[in-house]
Motif scaffolding. Structure first.
Motif, mmCIF file in Angstrom:
data_model
loop_
_atom_site.group_PDB
_atom_site.id
_atom_site.type_symbol
_atom_site.label_atom_id
_atom_site.label_comp_id
_atom_site.label_asym_id
_atom_site.label_seq_id
_atom_site.Cartn_x
_atom_site.Cartn_y
_atom_site.Cartn_z
ATOM 1 N N VAL A 161 -9.614 43.917 6.466
ATOM 2 C CA VAL A 161 -8.479 43.396 5.704
ATOM 3 C C VAL A 161 -7.577 44.565 5.301
ATOM 4 O O VAL A 161 -8.025 45.503 4.645
ATOM 5 N N VAL A 162 -6.313 44.515 5.747
ATOM 6 C CA VAL A 162 -5.358 45.572 5.411
ATOM 7 C C VAL A 162 -4.135 44.924 4.770
ATOM 8 O O VAL A 162 -3.482 44.076 5.393
ATOM 9 N N ALA A 163 -3.841 45.295 3.529
ATOM 10 C CA ALA A 163 -2.650 44.740 2.870
ATOM 11 C C ALA A 163 -1.408 45.362 3.490
ATOM 12 O O ALA A 163 -1.321 46.587 3.641
ATOM 13 N N ALA A 164 -0.466 44.494 3.858
ATOM 14 C CA ALA A 164 0.717 44.955 4.590
ATOM 15 C C ALA A 164 1.551 45.940 3.781
ATOM 16 O O ALA A 164 2.195 46.826 4.331
ATOM 17 N N ASP A 165 1.554 45.805 2.444
ATOM 18 C CA ASP A 165 2.374 46.722 1.639
ATOM 19 C C ASP A 165 1.741 48.111 1.499
ATOM 20 O O ASP A 165 2.419 49.117 1.533
ATOM 21 N N ASP A 166 0.404 48.158 1.393
ATOM 22 C CA ASP A 166 -0.291 49.442 1.241
ATOM 23 C C ASP A 166 -0.559 50.125 2.576
ATOM 24 O O ASP A 166 -0.578 51.345 2.664
ATOM 25 N N ASN A 191 -2.902 41.361 5.811
ATOM 26 C CA ASN A 191 -2.757 40.428 4.694
ATOM 27 C C ASN A 191 -1.550 40.758 3.803
ATOM 28 O O ASN A 191 -0.955 41.815 3.921
ATOM 29 N N LYS A 192 -1.233 39.834 2.931
ATOM 30 C CA LYS A 192 -0.099 39.930 1.989
ATOM 31 C C LYS A 192 1.229 40.008 2.754
ATOM 32 O O LYS A 192 2.174 40.665 2.314
ATOM 33 N N ILE A 193 1.249 39.329 3.898
ATOM 34 C CA ILE A 193 2.428 39.342 4.745
ATOM 35 C C ILE A 193 3.596 38.614 4.066
ATOM 36 O O ILE A 193 4.751 38.744 4.479
ATOM 37 N N ASP A 194 3.266 37.872 3.002
ATOM 38 C CA ASP A 194 4.303 37.128 2.265
ATOM 39 C C ASP A 194 5.161 38.023 1.386
ATOM 40 O O ASP A 194 6.235 37.623 0.943
ATOM 41 N N LEU A 195 4.677 39.242 1.102
ATOM 42 C CA LEU A 195 5.429 40.109 0.173
ATOM 43 C C LEU A 195 6.766 40.528 0.771
ATOM 44 O O LEU A 195 6.880 40.761 1.980
ATOM 45 N N GLU A 196 7.780 40.633 -0.112
ATOM 46 C CA GLU A 196 9.123 41.059 0.304
ATOM 47 C C GLU A 196 9.084 42.442 0.948
ATOM 48 O O GLU A 196 8.414 43.336 0.444
ATOM 49 N N GLY A 197 9.819 42.581 2.015
ATOM 50 C CA GLY A 197 10.089 43.914 2.560
ATOM 51 C C GLY A 197 8.910 44.639 3.192
ATOM 52 O O GLY A 197 8.952 45.857 3.353
ATOM 53 N N VAL A 198 7.818 43.918 3.527
ATOM 54 C CA VAL A 198 6.709 44.639 4.162
ATOM 55 C C VAL A 198 7.055 44.910 5.631
ATOM 56 O O VAL A 198 7.713 44.114 6.294
ATOM 57 N N ASP A 199 6.595 46.042 6.117
ATOM 58 C CA ASP A 199 6.911 46.472 7.472
ATOM 59 C C ASP A 199 5.616 46.463 8.288
ATOM 60 O O ASP A 199 4.835 47.407 8.244
ATOM 61 N N SER A 200 5.398 45.364 9.002
ATOM 62 C CA SER A 200 4.105 45.258 9.688
ATOM 63 C C SER A 200 3.994 46.252 10.844
ATOM 64 O O SER A 200 2.888 46.673 11.188
ATOM 65 N N ASN A 201 5.126 46.681 11.418
ATOM 66 C CA ASN A 201 5.057 47.683 12.483
ATOM 67 C C ASN A 201 4.461 49.006 12.002
ATOM 68 O O ASN A 201 3.771 49.691 12.746
#
Ligand code: GTP
Ligand code: MG
Length: 375
Positions: A161-166, A191-201
């Motif tokens: 599990v990797v939080a997209a923001d961290d 995870n936490k892909i719902d958070l504003e402005g996360v950069d999954s790349n």
């Protein structure tokens, strides 16, 4: 009897202890003293090096005969039936392991956790679309480390599990190395892909740098974008896990004495010791005599880890809460079912003695074959 200390070896062989130590040091073995333990292979090497003609043999202990036989017993192909995959959630603190599991199972544990931090290992078997999955949630990686140290890996598939923001954090890295060492397939829940402005790349790049190349970038690691709070990607995560399980055809033999692992245990007031076990092979039943580490007992009752309802038996891949042990077994200890309570007691007591002797003499070094090969 072996393993034995250098002191008892020198007494039995009739050579001064200093000579044995000197020979070992010449052979390149460091950090030893008269209490260091010799196994059979190293004792044979020293005997040869010192020109001693002595007979070395390992004592027939119940541990050696019974437990090894149970561990090594091969199940015939036609006794095997499919079993549920055991899926473990790993990752950095607060990245959403418990929330994902809560969502998948349809419960809410996370809001009741003190400080939102998981303190216990949880394990549940649930049915999804007619197929069973056993999920294990870990309180950080320590419990997992301990299990690995005791060679008691229960996991078939690791969900990282990797939080997209961290992105990837120190404990994520440790989780990656645990999963790799366990040689199990890894699925990433971004995870936490719902958070504003996360950069999954950015996270995909980090994963690639850790030799986990996403399948969408041509690698072999499935990355599923999830939100445990919004319920995004949950069906896809489950589907990915079930597909991997189907490919691997996990199997076990329900018609044999149960073997498996203790995940954790505690003393619970008037219920006595409650141990959370996962059956890996065979079927565990109320009334069975079980030895686990240096504890033993006859199973008085078993309960479902999710519903708390009582169970009479637990087949392969089933987690259960078990009552009936005399003391609390440690996390990562393997358990075995025996046919005789006095054998269970003997094995438990031998192990107890061995560990207290080690503590008393402060023996930390075990002279083993590997020490020699490092020369
Ligand atoms: P530890 O058990 O302490 O290691 O944490 P954990 O990985 O189990 O994380 P947990 O599920 O407790 O979630 C930590 C916090 O993140 C909680 O406040 C959750 O509500 C929140 N959270 C989890 N998943 C998501 C998500 O997908 N999106 C958002 N926005 N928040 C989430
Ligand atoms: Mg948690």
């Amino acid at each position: 009897s072996l393993p034995c200390s250098i002191r008892s070896f020198s007494e039995a062989a009739g050579v001064p202890v200093g000579k044995v130590l000197g020979t070992l040091m010449q052979m390149g073995v460091a950090d030893i003293n008269i209490n260091s333990q010799l196994d059979l292979e190293s004792a044979e090497l020293i005997a040869t090096a010192m020109d001693l003609t002595i007979e070395l043999k390992e004592t027939e202990t119940l541990e050696n005969s019974l437990i090894m036989e149970l561990e090594n017993r091969e199940d015939s192909e036609d006794s095997l039936i499919p079993r549920a995959p055991i899926v473990t959630f790993l990752g950095h603190v607060d990245h959403g392991k418990t929330s994902l599991l809560d969502y998948l199972i349809g419960i809410n544990v996370v809001s009741g956790e003190a400080g939102g931090i998981t303190q216990h290992i949880r394990a549940y078997e649930v049915e999804k679309d007619g197929r069973s999955v056993t999920f294990v949630d870990t309180p950080g990686h320590e419990a997992f480390t301990e299990m690995r140290a005791r060679g008691a890996n229960v996991t078939d598939i690791a969900v990282l599990v990797v939080a997209a923001d961290d992105g990837i954090m120190p404990q994520t890295e440790e989780a990656i190395s645990h999963a790799k060492a366990a040689e199990v397939p890894i699925v990433v829940a971004l995870n936490k892909i719902d958070l504003e402005g996360v950069d999954s790349n950015r996270v995909l790049t980090q994963l690639t740098e850790h030799q986990l190349t996403p399948s969408e970038w041509g690698g072999d690691v499935e990355v599923v974008r999830t939100s445990a709070t919004k319920g995004i990607g949950m069906d896809e995560l489950l589907e990915t896990l079930l597909t991997i399980a189907e490919l691997n055809e996990y199997k076990a033999n329900p018609d044999r004495e149960a073997i498996g692992v203790c995940l954790e245990s505690e003393q619970q007031g008037d219920r006595g010791v409650v141990a959370k076990l996962v059956v890996q092979n065979g079927t565990l039943r109320v009334g069975d005599i079980v030895v686990c580490g240096s504890t033993y007992g006859r199973i008085r009752a078993m309960t479902n880890t999710l519903t708390g309802s009582s169970m009479m038996e637990a087949g392969p891949s089933t987690p259960v809460n078990v009552m009936g042990f005399d003391q609390a077994p440690g996390a990562g200890e393997r358990f075995h079912v025996l046919d005789d309570i006095s054998k269970a007691r003997e094995i438990a007591e031998t192990r107890e003695d061995a560990s207290s002797q080690e503590m008393l003499s402060g023996v930390t070094t075990k002279v083993s074959f590997e020490n020699f090969q490092e020369m």
